[in-house]
Design a protein around this motif. Structure first.
Motif, PDB file in Angstrom:
ATOM      1  N   ASN A   9      64.137  79.756 -48.499  1.00 32.27           N
ATOM      2  CA  ASN A   9      63.702  79.231 -49.015  1.00 32.27           C
ATOM      3  C   ASN A   9      63.239  79.908 -50.243  1.00 32.27           C
ATOM      4  O   ASN A   9      62.175  79.274 -50.410  1.00 32.27           O
ATOM      5  CB  ASN A   9      62.436  78.220 -48.202  1.00 32.27           C
ATOM      6  CG  ASN A   9      62.850  77.772 -47.451  1.00 32.27           C
ATOM      7  OD1 ASN A   9      63.078  78.238 -45.977  1.00 32.27           O
ATOM      8  ND2 ASN A   9      64.457  76.206 -47.758  1.00 32.27           N
ATOM      9  N   ASP A  44      64.133  72.423 -51.012  1.00 39.75           N
ATOM     10  CA  ASP A  44      64.634  74.085 -50.409  1.00 39.75           C
ATOM     11  C   ASP A  44      64.168  74.564 -51.118  1.00 39.75           C
ATOM     12  O   ASP A  44      63.786  75.673 -50.365  1.00 39.75           O
ATOM     13  CB  ASP A  44      66.353  73.869 -50.556  1.00 39.75           C
ATOM     14  CG  ASP A  44      66.504  72.271 -49.148  1.00 39.75           C
ATOM     15  OD1 ASP A  44      65.852  71.841 -48.813  1.00 39.75           O
ATOM     16  OD2 ASP A  44      68.471  72.253 -49.809  1.00 39.75           O
ATOM     17  N   ARG A  46      60.943  76.754 -52.060  1.00 44.88           N
ATOM     18  CA  ARG A  46      59.070  76.701 -51.731  1.00 44.88           C
ATOM     19  C   ARG A  46      58.478  78.040 -52.299  1.00 44.88           C
ATOM     20  O   ARG A  46      57.420  77.739 -51.975  1.00 44.88           O
ATOM     21  CB  ARG A  46      59.593  76.781 -50.398  1.00 44.88           C
ATOM     22  CG  ARG A  46      60.453  75.795 -49.620  1.00 44.88           C
ATOM     23  CD  ARG A  46      60.078  75.362 -48.307  1.00 44.88           C
ATOM     24  NE  ARG A  46      59.097  75.417 -47.493  1.00 44.88           N
ATOM     25  CZ  ARG A  46      58.168  75.185 -46.641  1.00 44.88           C
ATOM     26  NH1 ARG A  46      59.847  75.253 -45.256  1.00 44.88           N
ATOM     27  NH2 ARG A  46      57.301  75.072 -45.807  1.00 44.88           N
ATOM     28  N   THR A 200      56.929  79.097 -45.706  1.00 42.36           N
ATOM     29  CA  THR A 200      56.649  78.610 -44.294  1.00 42.36           C
ATOM     30  C   THR A 200      55.344  78.233 -44.927  1.00 42.36           C
ATOM     31  O   THR A 200      55.078  77.229 -43.131  1.00 42.36           O
ATOM     32  CB  THR A 200      56.247  79.665 -43.527  1.00 42.36           C
ATOM     33  OG1 THR A 200      55.344  80.484 -43.996  1.00 42.36           O
ATOM     34  CG2 THR A 200      58.460  80.645 -43.624  1.00 42.36           C
ATOM     35  N   SER A 239      54.592  64.137 -45.254  1.00 42.94           N
ATOM     36  CA  SER A 239      54.598  65.267 -43.223  1.00 42.94           C
ATOM     37  C   SER A 239      53.489  66.619 -42.849  1.00 42.94           C
ATOM     38  O   SER A 239      53.365  66.732 -41.770  1.00 42.94           O
ATOM     39  CB  SER A 239      55.722  65.665 -43.299  1.00 42.94           C
ATOM     40  OG  SER A 239      56.717  64.466 -43.621  1.00 42.94           O
ATOM     41  N   ASP A 240      53.213  67.436 -43.644  1.00 44.48           N
ATOM     42  CA  ASP A 240      52.749  68.717 -43.643  1.00 44.48           C
ATOM     43  C   ASP A 240      51.290  68.406 -43.577  1.00 44.48           C
ATOM     44  O   ASP A 240      50.930  68.664 -42.836  1.00 44.48           O
ATOM     45  CB  ASP A 240      52.964  69.332 -44.785  1.00 44.48           C
ATOM     46  CG  ASP A 240      54.973  70.402 -45.247  1.00 44.48           C
ATOM     47  OD1 ASP A 240      55.141  70.264 -43.621  1.00 44.48           O
ATOM     48  OD2 ASP A 240      55.237  70.814 -45.821  1.00 44.48           O
ATOM     49  N   GLU A 243      51.435  66.817 -40.200  1.00 48.44           N
ATOM     50  CA  GLU A 243      51.860  68.068 -39.051  1.00 48.44           C
ATOM     51  C   GLU A 243      50.740  69.015 -38.652  1.00 48.44           C
ATOM     52  O   GLU A 243      50.341  69.628 -38.142  1.00 48.44           O
ATOM     53  CB  GLU A 243      52.891  68.700 -39.871  1.00 48.44           C
ATOM     54  CG  GLU A 243      53.531  70.230 -38.564  1.00 48.44           C
ATOM     55  CD  GLU A 243      53.432  69.772 -37.517  1.00 48.44           C
ATOM     56  OE1 GLU A 243      53.548  70.933 -37.085  1.00 48.44           O
ATOM     57  OE2 GLU A 243      53.563  69.364 -36.479  1.00 48.44           O
ATOM     58  N   ASP A 255      54.027  74.125 -38.175  1.00 47.04           N
ATOM     59  CA  ASP A 255      55.535  74.370 -38.409  1.00 47.04           C
ATOM     60  C   ASP A 255      55.340  72.879 -39.752  1.00 47.04           C
ATOM     61  O   ASP A 255      56.567  72.157 -39.332  1.00 47.04           O
ATOM     62  CB  ASP A 255      56.361  73.329 -37.269  1.00 47.04           C
ATOM     63  CG  ASP A 255      58.129  73.736 -37.497  1.00 47.04           C
ATOM     64  OD1 ASP A 255      58.025  74.631 -38.432  1.00 47.04           O
ATOM     65  OD2 ASP A 255      58.826  73.000 -37.243  1.00 47.04           O
ATOM     66  N   THR A 257      57.524  72.413 -42.804  1.00 43.67           N
ATOM     67  CA  THR A 257      59.119  71.458 -44.031  1.00 43.67           C
ATOM     68  C   THR A 257      58.579  71.546 -45.157  1.00 43.67           C
ATOM     69  O   THR A 257      60.143  71.427 -45.961  1.00 43.67           O
ATOM     70  CB  THR A 257      59.650  70.902 -43.118  1.00 43.67           C
ATOM     71  OG1 THR A 257      58.416  69.364 -43.175  1.00 43.67           O
ATOM     72  CG2 THR A 257      59.332  70.721 -41.455  1.00 43.67           C
ATOM     73  N   ARG A 259      57.975  69.039 -46.867  1.00 41.64           N
ATOM     74  CA  ARG A 259      57.812  67.503 -47.445  1.00 41.64           C
ATOM     75  C   ARG A 259      56.671  66.726 -47.542  1.00 41.64           C
ATOM     76  O   ARG A 259      55.603  67.686 -46.463  1.00 41.64           O
ATOM     77  CB  ARG A 259      59.002  66.754 -46.413  1.00 41.64           C
ATOM     78  CG  ARG A 259      60.608  66.997 -46.640  1.00 41.64           C
ATOM     79  CD  ARG A 259      60.757  67.973 -47.079  1.00 41.64           C
ATOM     80  NE  ARG A 259      61.917  67.980 -47.845  1.00 41.64           N
ATOM     81  CZ  ARG A 259      63.255  68.979 -48.314  1.00 41.64           C
ATOM     82  NH1 ARG A 259      62.634  70.669 -47.569  1.00 41.64           N
ATOM     83  NH2 ARG A 259      64.568  69.211 -47.987  1.00 41.64           N
TER      84      ARG A 259
END
Length: 259
Positions: A9, A44, A46, A200, A239-240, A243, A255, A257, A259
């Motif tokens: 990534n 994708d 990052r 990450t 989403s992050d 999370e 974790d 992603t 997104r």
């Protein structure tokens, strides 16, 4: 003239004209701008690393390839600067992914400003930073008079720009121009480790953070606070963010992603 690889990534961009100390031709500059724009648009991607081959990171624009022919008409030079050097620096500043400069050698003129526009700067011990414009009777371009005062203050910026003296990597670190100096042989591995750690992370959160920090230098407090609140509002839909909060409550490592 540019090498581009993608792994874990991370978009890894390498300036590759070592015989010319990686002076930027218009074609190479435009390719670099496209890669920055692509990095922003690609979910994708990052993190981005910008580095070079040989003894030079980048010694600025290739003047043989980038100036108007013959005697320039009024407006020619400013148009070349706006559509060339300034567009490149803007592409780095506006890239929505963290950009790391891994400065392997001499960064001069626009090349130094290209490094300063990045979010994090790693410098090899052999790296040097030079404001060459006064040596050539030129005005700094590529955002130098915008970037340097914000990084080190106006007095030190003027000292570097007036005299054009070379800064060692250690001196640049002391002034706050670079984040870390590493042995030459450790530069690539350190840049890769930093980039993969960023890759990450919560990518959209980092993008908003970059925007807020960059904009804060030109904003009053009320404007900055409004932007902060708006960014937090939007980021909470990712989403992050969900999370990250869930992982905190559950006492585990998140974790992310991107997104």
């Amino acid at each position: 003239m540019l090498k581009h690889t993608f792994k874990n990534n991370v978009s890894w961009i390498t300036l590759n004209r070592p015989e010319a100390m990686n002076a930027l031709t218009p074609t190479q500059r435009d390719h670099l701008i496209r890669l920055m724009e692509d990095a922003s648009a690609d979910p994708d991607t990052r993190a981005v690393v910008l580095t070079a081959t040989g003894r030079g990171f980048c010694t600025g624009a290739d003047l043989r390839a980038g100036l108007p022919p013959n005697t320039p008409l009024p407006g020619d030079v400013s148009r070349v600067i706006r559509t060339g050097a300034q567009r490149l620096i803007t592409a780095v500043l506006d890239c929505e992914k963290p950009v790391i400069a891994a400065v392997n050698g001499t960064a001069a003129g626009l090349g130094a400003h290209l490094a300063y526009a990045c979010d994090l700067i790693l410098a090899a011990e052999s790296a040097r930073f030079i404001e060459v414009f006064a040596r050539r009777g030129l005005v700094p371009d590529g955002g130098g008079a915008y970037l340097l005062p914000r990084l080190i203050g106006p007095q030190r910026a003027k000292e570097l720009m007036f005299f054009g003296d070379a800064l060692t990597a250690a001196d640049a670190h002391h002034l706050g121009l670079v984040n870390r100096v590493v042995p030459d042989e450790e530069l690539e591995a350190t840049a890769r480790a930093w980039a993969e750690r960023l890759a990450t992370g919560p990518t959209r959160s980092l993008a908003f953070t970059k925007q807020l920090v960059n904009a804060s230098l030109d904003s009053d407090r009320a404007t900055a606070f409004r932007a902060e609140a708006a960014a937090q509002e939007i980021n909470m839909t990712t989403s992050d963010a969900t999370e990250g909060v869930t992982a905190f409550v559950e006492r585990r490592t998140p974790d992310f992603t991107g997104r």
